[in-house]
Design a protein around this motif. Structure first.
Motif, mmCIF file in Angstrom:
data_model
loop_
_atom_site.group_PDB
_atom_site.id
_atom_site.type_symbol
_atom_site.label_atom_id
_atom_site.label_comp_id
_atom_site.label_asym_id
_atom_site.label_seq_id
_atom_site.Cartn_x
_atom_site.Cartn_y
_atom_site.Cartn_z
ATOM 1 N N GLU A 78 -59.403 24.535 -7.488
ATOM 2 C CA GLU A 78 -60.514 25.445 -7.226
ATOM 3 C C GLU A 78 -61.344 25.641 -8.497
ATOM 4 O O GLU A 78 -62.575 25.650 -8.448
ATOM 5 C CB GLU A 78 -59.994 26.793 -6.718
ATOM 6 C CG GLU A 78 -61.066 27.773 -6.347
ATOM 7 C CD GLU A 78 -61.914 27.319 -5.175
ATOM 8 O OE1 GLU A 78 -63.086 27.740 -5.111
ATOM 9 O OE2 GLU A 78 -61.433 26.540 -4.330
ATOM 10 N N TYR A 79 -60.687 25.784 -9.629
ATOM 11 C CA TYR A 79 -61.387 25.923 -10.906
ATOM 12 C C TYR A 79 -62.181 24.660 -11.220
ATOM 13 O O TYR A 79 -63.310 24.725 -11.685
ATOM 14 C CB TYR A 79 -60.379 26.229 -12.014
ATOM 15 C CG TYR A 79 -61.000 26.472 -13.356
ATOM 16 C CD1 TYR A 79 -61.739 27.622 -13.607
ATOM 17 C CD2 TYR A 79 -60.878 25.537 -14.371
ATOM 18 C CE1 TYR A 79 -62.324 27.841 -14.834
ATOM 19 C CE2 TYR A 79 -61.458 25.746 -15.600
ATOM 20 C CZ TYR A 79 -62.178 26.897 -15.831
ATOM 21 O OH TYR A 79 -62.756 27.096 -17.050
ATOM 22 N N TYR A 80 -61.606 23.502 -10.934
ATOM 23 C CA TYR A 80 -62.301 22.228 -11.138
ATOM 24 C C TYR A 80 -63.565 22.153 -10.283
ATOM 25 O O TYR A 80 -64.641 21.800 -10.766
ATOM 26 C CB TYR A 80 -61.352 21.069 -10.816
ATOM 27 C CG TYR A 80 -62.031 19.733 -10.712
ATOM 28 C CD1 TYR A 80 -62.430 19.039 -11.843
ATOM 29 C CD2 TYR A 80 -62.299 19.164 -9.466
ATOM 30 C CE1 TYR A 80 -63.070 17.811 -11.753
ATOM 31 C CE2 TYR A 80 -62.926 17.941 -9.359
ATOM 32 C CZ TYR A 80 -63.310 17.270 -10.505
ATOM 33 O OH TYR A 80 -63.943 16.071 -10.410
ATOM 34 N N TYR A 81 -63.436 22.498 -9.002
ATOM 35 C CA TYR A 81 -64.595 22.453 -8.103
ATOM 36 C C TYR A 81 -65.682 23.443 -8.544
ATOM 37 O O TYR A 81 -66.862 23.124 -8.552
ATOM 38 C CB TYR A 81 -64.188 22.771 -6.672
ATOM 39 C CG TYR A 81 -63.448 21.659 -5.962
ATOM 40 C CD1 TYR A 81 -63.777 20.323 -6.155
ATOM 41 C CD2 TYR A 81 -62.421 21.943 -5.077
ATOM 42 C CE1 TYR A 81 -63.122 19.316 -5.496
ATOM 43 C CE2 TYR A 81 -61.753 20.934 -4.402
ATOM 44 C CZ TYR A 81 -62.103 19.627 -4.615
ATOM 45 O OH TYR A 81 -61.443 18.627 -3.955
ATOM 46 N N ILE B 221 -68.394 17.163 -4.328
ATOM 47 C CA ILE B 221 -67.081 16.530 -4.323
ATOM 48 C C ILE B 221 -66.110 17.289 -3.415
ATOM 49 O O ILE B 221 -65.296 16.683 -2.723
ATOM 50 C CB ILE B 221 -66.521 16.434 -5.758
ATOM 51 C CG1 ILE B 221 -67.370 15.483 -6.580
ATOM 52 C CG2 ILE B 221 -65.080 15.970 -5.759
ATOM 53 C CD1 ILE B 221 -66.965 15.413 -8.029
ATOM 54 N N ARG B 222 -66.220 18.606 -3.397
ATOM 55 C CA ARG B 222 -65.326 19.417 -2.564
ATOM 56 C C ARG B 222 -65.448 19.020 -1.094
ATOM 57 O O ARG B 222 -64.453 18.806 -0.409
ATOM 58 C CB ARG B 222 -65.663 20.894 -2.734
ATOM 59 C CG ARG B 222 -64.825 21.816 -1.883
ATOM 60 C CD ARG B 222 -65.369 23.230 -1.869
ATOM 61 N NE ARG B 222 -65.603 23.775 -3.185
ATOM 62 C CZ ARG B 222 -64.891 24.762 -3.708
ATOM 63 N NH1 ARG B 222 -63.918 25.293 -3.030
ATOM 64 N NH2 ARG B 222 -65.178 25.214 -4.904
ATOM 65 N N HIS B 223 -66.675 18.872 -0.610
ATOM 66 C CA HIS B 223 -66.893 18.548 0.793
ATOM 67 C C HIS B 223 -66.469 17.117 1.122
ATOM 68 O O HIS B 223 -65.920 16.861 2.199
ATOM 69 C CB HIS B 223 -68.358 18.771 1.153
ATOM 70 C CG HIS B 223 -68.821 20.158 0.846
ATOM 71 N ND1 HIS B 223 -68.317 21.279 1.481
ATOM 72 C CD2 HIS B 223 -69.717 20.615 -0.056
ATOM 73 C CE1 HIS B 223 -68.883 22.358 1.004
ATOM 74 N NE2 HIS B 223 -69.744 21.983 0.062
ATOM 75 N N VAL B 224 -66.708 16.207 0.202
ATOM 76 C CA VAL B 224 -66.294 14.816 0.405
ATOM 77 C C VAL B 224 -64.775 14.720 0.464
ATOM 78 O O VAL B 224 -64.214 14.039 1.334
ATOM 79 C CB VAL B 224 -66.870 13.915 -0.714
ATOM 80 C CG1 VAL B 224 -66.301 12.519 -0.639
ATOM 81 C CG2 VAL B 224 -68.381 13.888 -0.653
ATOM 82 N N GLU C 211 -59.197 15.344 5.870
ATOM 83 C CA GLU C 211 -59.096 15.660 7.298
ATOM 84 C C GLU C 211 -58.953 14.382 8.119
ATOM 85 O O GLU C 211 -58.327 14.382 9.170
ATOM 86 C CB GLU C 211 -60.316 16.451 7.746
ATOM 87 C CG GLU C 211 -60.300 17.887 7.273
ATOM 88 C CD GLU C 211 -61.566 18.623 7.623
ATOM 89 O OE1 GLU C 211 -62.460 18.029 8.277
ATOM 90 O OE2 GLU C 211 -61.683 19.797 7.231
ATOM 91 N N GLN C 212 -59.546 13.270 7.651
ATOM 92 C CA GLN C 212 -59.451 12.003 8.373
ATOM 93 C C GLN C 212 -58.066 11.371 8.217
ATOM 94 O O GLN C 212 -57.665 10.578 9.067
ATOM 95 C CB GLN C 212 -60.503 11.022 7.860
ATOM 96 C CG GLN C 212 -61.891 11.348 8.287
ATOM 97 C CD GLN C 212 -62.897 10.343 7.762
ATOM 98 O OE1 GLN C 212 -62.565 9.509 6.938
ATOM 99 N NE2 GLN C 212 -64.132 10.439 8.230
ATOM 100 N N GLU C 213 -57.353 11.708 7.150
ATOM 101 C CA GLU C 213 -56.025 11.084 6.935
ATOM 102 C C GLU C 213 -55.035 11.472 7.993
ATOM 103 O O GLU C 213 -54.862 12.470 8.510
ATOM 104 C CB GLU C 213 -55.477 11.464 5.558
ATOM 105 C CG GLU C 213 -56.068 10.675 4.450
ATOM 106 C CD GLU C 213 -55.372 10.959 3.130
ATOM 107 O OE1 GLU C 213 -54.737 12.014 2.976
ATOM 108 O OE2 GLU C 213 -55.472 10.104 2.250
#
Length: 84
Positions: A58-61, A73-76, A82-84
């Protein structure tokens, strides 16, 4: 004749303390840069952070979003996981 005065002992401790402080600060900076680089380039490492250290991810994002408002990047990552 010149009279020599000994240097105070605290100067020696102060110099060694400053040296240790700079070395530790440099090591911490290098370590944090390595972690940032790994998180910035490897999605699997970000997934590891999400599973084990979510506050770090979260800190990174948030840091990325503050520095660049176009950062998604968070959304990607969320869409990929979710696809995995």
């Amino acid at each position: 004749m010149l009279i020599k005065h000994p240097k105070p002992a605290y100067r020696k401790w102060l110099k060694k303390g400053a040296l240790v402080l700079f070395v530790v600060e440099g090591a911490c900076f290098a370590g944090s840069y390595c972690l940032w680089y790994k998180a910035n380039t490897q999605r699997d490492f970000r997934k590891y952070l999400r599973d084990n250290f979510p506050f770090l991810l979260e800190y990174y994002y948030k840091t990325g979003e503050i520095l660049n408002s176009q950062n998604n990047i968070r959304h990607v990552d969320q869409a990929y996981w979710e696809q995995e």
